[in-house]
Write an enzyme that holds these catalytic residues in place. Structure first.
Site, PDB file in Angstrom:
ATOM      1  N   CYS A 105       0.827  -1.217   0.000  1.00 13.84           N
ATOM      2  CA  CYS A 105       0.000   0.000   0.000  1.00 13.84           C
ATOM      3  C   CYS A 105       0.859   1.264   0.000  1.00 13.84           C
ATOM      4  CB  CYS A 105      -0.933   0.010   1.200  1.00 13.84           C
ATOM      5  SG  CYS A 105      -2.069  -1.385   1.219  1.00 13.84           S
ATOM      6  N   HIS A 106       1.853   1.318   0.906  1.00 16.12           N
ATOM      7  CA  HIS A 106       2.676   2.525   1.008  1.00 16.12           C
ATOM      8  C   HIS A 106       4.165   2.205   1.089  1.00 16.12           C
ATOM      9  CE1 HIS A 106      -1.353   3.782   2.389  1.00 16.12           C
ATOM     10  NE2 HIS A 106      -1.077   4.862   1.675  1.00 16.12           N
ATOM     11  N   GLY A 107       4.522   0.939   0.854  1.00 14.23           N
ATOM     12  CA  GLY A 107       5.933   0.584   0.725  1.00 14.23           C
ATOM     13  C   GLY A 107       6.690   0.286   1.996  1.00 14.23           C
TER      14      GLY A 107
END
Length: 202
Positions: free
Chosen positions: A166-168
């Site tokens: 999702c955001h790494g």
């Protein structure tokens, strides 16, 4: 001249005083009946507030680890949360142990079985005297996503751990955040080994 009559106390006797001991018995009995009635009236309300059987069954979860071979991972549910259990390889353990604590964005173990200020060493993240086993809540600490890395073929990121697409955010093989926006290591739930192959979570 009007005839005056004289009233004697014997003609209008005063009411006899009630026996004090009898009055006390009546008051105690009335109070007891009132208390029992109140208890019977409140019981359904109090009983309704107790958790039902399905909630109690989720309070703890026992997991048989015998089928989980080295290098494999399973996911079980506990209190509605995914619990990642990984049977780590020697390589994964050595990689986790080699990481200096200064390299970790979150220096705390986040282990419910240890004091809040315990450092995030591999020993404080894995099972006590059972370092191949890692048991943790599989929720990314950034926005609550479920990181990948449990199933065969899932991307494990740069640190042989877990990767949240999702955001790494990336976690190492001890579940510690190494990269990305996640502020904390993945949490370790309260658990205990009942035997070499069985763990109780909760």
């Amino acid at each position: 001249m009007a005839d005056s009559t004289h009233v004697t106390p014997a003609q209008f006797p005063l009411p006899e005083e009630e026996d004090p001991s009898r009055r006390d018995v009546i008051m105690i009995a009335a109070g007891g009946f009132a208390a029992v009635g109140l208890g019977l009236g409140l019981w359904p309300l109090l009983d309704m507030m107790n958790p039902d059987a399905s909630a109690l069954s989720m309070a703890t979860t026992e997991v048989d680890l015998a089928p989980v071979a080295e290098g494999q991972a399973i996911t079980v549910m506990w209190r509605g949360k995914p619990i990642f259990i990984r049977h780590r390889t020697k390589k994964e353990i050595e990689e986790a142990k080699a990481v200096p604590l200064d390299d970790l964005p979150d220096p705390l173990a986040r282990n419910a079985n240890l004091p809040d200020n315990a450092p995030a060493t591999d020993e404080n993240r894995a099972g006590k005297n059972r370092e191949p086993w890692l048991v943790m809540i599989g929720i990314c600490t950034h926005l609550g996503c479920i990181p990948k890395g449990q199933a065969i073929g899932d991307p494990k990121g740069e640190y042989d751990g877990w990767f949240c697409p999702c955001h790494g955010s990336q976690y190492d093989s001890a579940g510690r955040v190494r990269k990305g926006p996640a502020p904390h290591n993945m949490a370790i739930p309260p658990y205990a080994f009942l035997s070499d192959t069985k763990v109780k979570i909760g």
